[in-house]
Write a protein that holds these residues in place. Sequence first.
Motif, PDB file in Angstrom:
ATOM      1  N   ARG A   5     -39.417 -21.818  11.392  1.00 12.81           N
ATOM      2  CA  ARG A   5     -39.683 -20.473  12.122  1.00 12.81           C
ATOM      3  C   ARG A   5     -41.355 -20.570  12.010  1.00 12.81           C
ATOM      4  NH1 ARG A   5     -36.179 -17.023   7.742  1.00 12.81           N
ATOM      5  NH2 ARG A   5     -37.479 -17.911   6.428  1.00 12.81           N
ATOM      6  N   ILE A   6     -41.692 -19.967  13.202  1.00 10.35           N
ATOM      7  CA  ILE A   6     -43.318 -20.123  13.505  1.00 10.35           C
ATOM      8  C   ILE A   6     -43.717 -18.825  13.743  1.00 10.35           C
ATOM      9  CG2 ILE A   6     -45.121 -21.286  15.052  1.00 10.35           C
ATOM     10  CD1 ILE A   6     -43.010 -23.549  15.410  1.00 10.35           C
ATOM     11  N   LYS A   7     -44.773 -18.370  13.162  1.00  7.90           N
ATOM     12  CA  LYS A   7     -45.406 -17.074  13.481  1.00  7.90           C
ATOM     13  C   LYS A   7     -47.085 -17.403  13.754  1.00  7.90           C
ATOM     14  CE  LYS A   7     -42.679 -14.149  10.685  1.00  7.90           C
ATOM     15  NZ  LYS A   7     -42.653 -13.068   9.796  1.00  7.90           N
ATOM     16  N   SER A   8     -47.550 -16.725  14.708  1.00  3.94           N
ATOM     17  CA  SER A   8     -49.138 -16.817  15.353  1.00  3.94           C
ATOM     18  C   SER A   8     -49.429 -15.538  15.787  1.00  3.94           C
ATOM     19  CB  SER A   8     -49.239 -18.037  15.954  1.00  3.94           C
ATOM     20  OG  SER A   8     -48.509 -17.633  17.514  1.00  3.94           O
ATOM     21  N   LEU A   9     -50.790 -15.432  16.112  1.00  3.25           N
ATOM     22  CA  LEU A   9     -51.176 -14.324  16.816  1.00  3.25           C
ATOM     23  C   LEU A   9     -51.056 -14.779  18.167  1.00  3.25           C
ATOM     24  CD1 LEU A   9     -54.159 -13.713  14.632  1.00  3.25           C
ATOM     25  CD2 LEU A   9     -52.501 -11.855  15.271  1.00  3.25           C
ATOM     26  N   PRO A  76     -32.014 -28.820   4.104  1.00  2.00           N
ATOM     27  CA  PRO A  76     -31.310 -29.193   3.161  1.00  2.00           C
ATOM     28  C   PRO A  76     -32.081 -29.788   1.785  1.00  2.00           C
ATOM     29  CG  PRO A  76     -30.065 -29.711   4.822  1.00  2.00           C
ATOM     30  CD  PRO A  76     -31.403 -29.345   5.385  1.00  2.00           C
ATOM     31  N   ASN A  77     -31.681 -29.467   0.480  1.00  3.10           N
ATOM     32  CA  ASN A  77     -32.333 -29.888  -0.505  1.00  3.10           C
ATOM     33  C   ASN A  77     -32.018 -31.401  -0.986  1.00  3.10           C
ATOM     34  OD1 ASN A  77     -29.857 -29.367  -1.621  1.00  3.10           O
ATOM     35  ND2 ASN A  77     -30.380 -29.428  -3.384  1.00  3.10           N
ATOM     36  N   PHE A  78     -31.084 -31.910  -0.233  1.00  5.69           N
ATOM     37  CA  PHE A  78     -30.957 -33.496  -0.300  1.00  5.69           C
ATOM     38  C   PHE A  78     -32.112 -34.356   0.291  1.00  5.69           C
ATOM     39  CE2 PHE A  78     -28.032 -32.549   3.195  1.00  5.69           C
ATOM     40  CZ  PHE A  78     -28.412 -33.342   4.072  1.00  5.69           C
ATOM     41  N   ASN A  79     -33.142 -33.872   1.278  1.00  7.11           N
ATOM     42  CA  ASN A  79     -34.017 -34.496   1.335  1.00  7.11           C
ATOM     43  C   ASN A  79     -35.088 -35.220   0.634  1.00  7.11           C
ATOM     44  OD1 ASN A  79     -33.949 -34.414   4.706  1.00  7.11           O
ATOM     45  ND2 ASN A  79     -33.520 -32.229   3.991  1.00  7.11           N
ATOM     46  N   THR A  80     -35.596 -36.080   0.757  1.00 10.01           N
ATOM     47  CA  THR A  80     -36.309 -36.724  -0.255  1.00 10.01           C
ATOM     48  C   THR A  80     -37.856 -36.356  -0.074  1.00 10.01           C
ATOM     49  OG1 THR A  80     -37.132 -38.634   0.914  1.00 10.01           O
ATOM     50  CG2 THR A  80     -35.190 -39.052  -0.344  1.00 10.01           C
ATOM     51  N   GLU A  81     -38.623 -36.536  -1.007  1.00 12.57           N
ATOM     52  CA  GLU A  81     -40.060 -35.958  -0.898  1.00 12.57           C
ATOM     53  C   GLU A  81     -40.690 -36.525   0.492  1.00 12.57           C
ATOM     54  OE1 GLU A  81     -42.182 -36.099  -4.542  1.00 12.57           O
ATOM     55  OE2 GLU A  81     -41.042 -35.027  -5.438  1.00 12.57           O
ATOM     56  N   PHE A 110     -42.252 -25.372   2.877  1.00  9.53           N
ATOM     57  CA  PHE A 110     -41.091 -26.177   2.912  1.00  9.53           C
ATOM     58  C   PHE A 110     -39.958 -25.009   1.912  1.00  9.53           C
ATOM     59  CE2 PHE A 110     -37.823 -28.879   0.622  1.00  9.53           C
ATOM     60  CZ  PHE A 110     -37.174 -28.866   1.542  1.00  9.53           C
ATOM     61  N   THR A 111     -38.911 -24.740   2.283  1.00 11.76           N
ATOM     62  CA  THR A 111     -38.138 -23.977   1.247  1.00 11.76           C
ATOM     63  C   THR A 111     -36.514 -24.880   1.140  1.00 11.76           C
ATOM     64  OG1 THR A 111     -39.174 -21.994   1.902  1.00 11.76           O
ATOM     65  CG2 THR A 111     -36.747 -21.925   0.863  1.00 11.76           C
TER      66      THR A 111
END
Length: 129
Positions: A5-9, A76-81, A110-111
Amino acid sequence: MPLIRIKSLPFSQQEVPIPQVLNSLSRAVSAATDIDPHHIMLTWDYIPAGHYVHGGKAVHQQPINTHPILIDLIAPNFNTEQQIASMLELIASTLIEQVPVAKNNIFINFTPAYSDGVYDSGQVVEWDE
């Protein structure tokens, strides 16, 4: 998944073809992660003029070097750092090629999404970690 999700002016420097930018970003993420484009979702919302304060100043159009473009990456939380860092870099690098903004004027958060914590395609999604 992922959801970006991207937000800008609104941009003043030039007309930015948002649909093309989003399609390009979707293709780049798909190619880099081997995720089918069907599972990649992107949105771009404009912040109303004067509704974004950064450094104590409200502005009406997207500056190149202040008021960072705000991006939420949910994956997904299974992604590595390393995978997460690569996605963050890819998003920033892809955007700066197409929109008038400096790379240091992009903020990405990142969430993690958790198994049984996502509803998609008519059901709660579960994955093995």
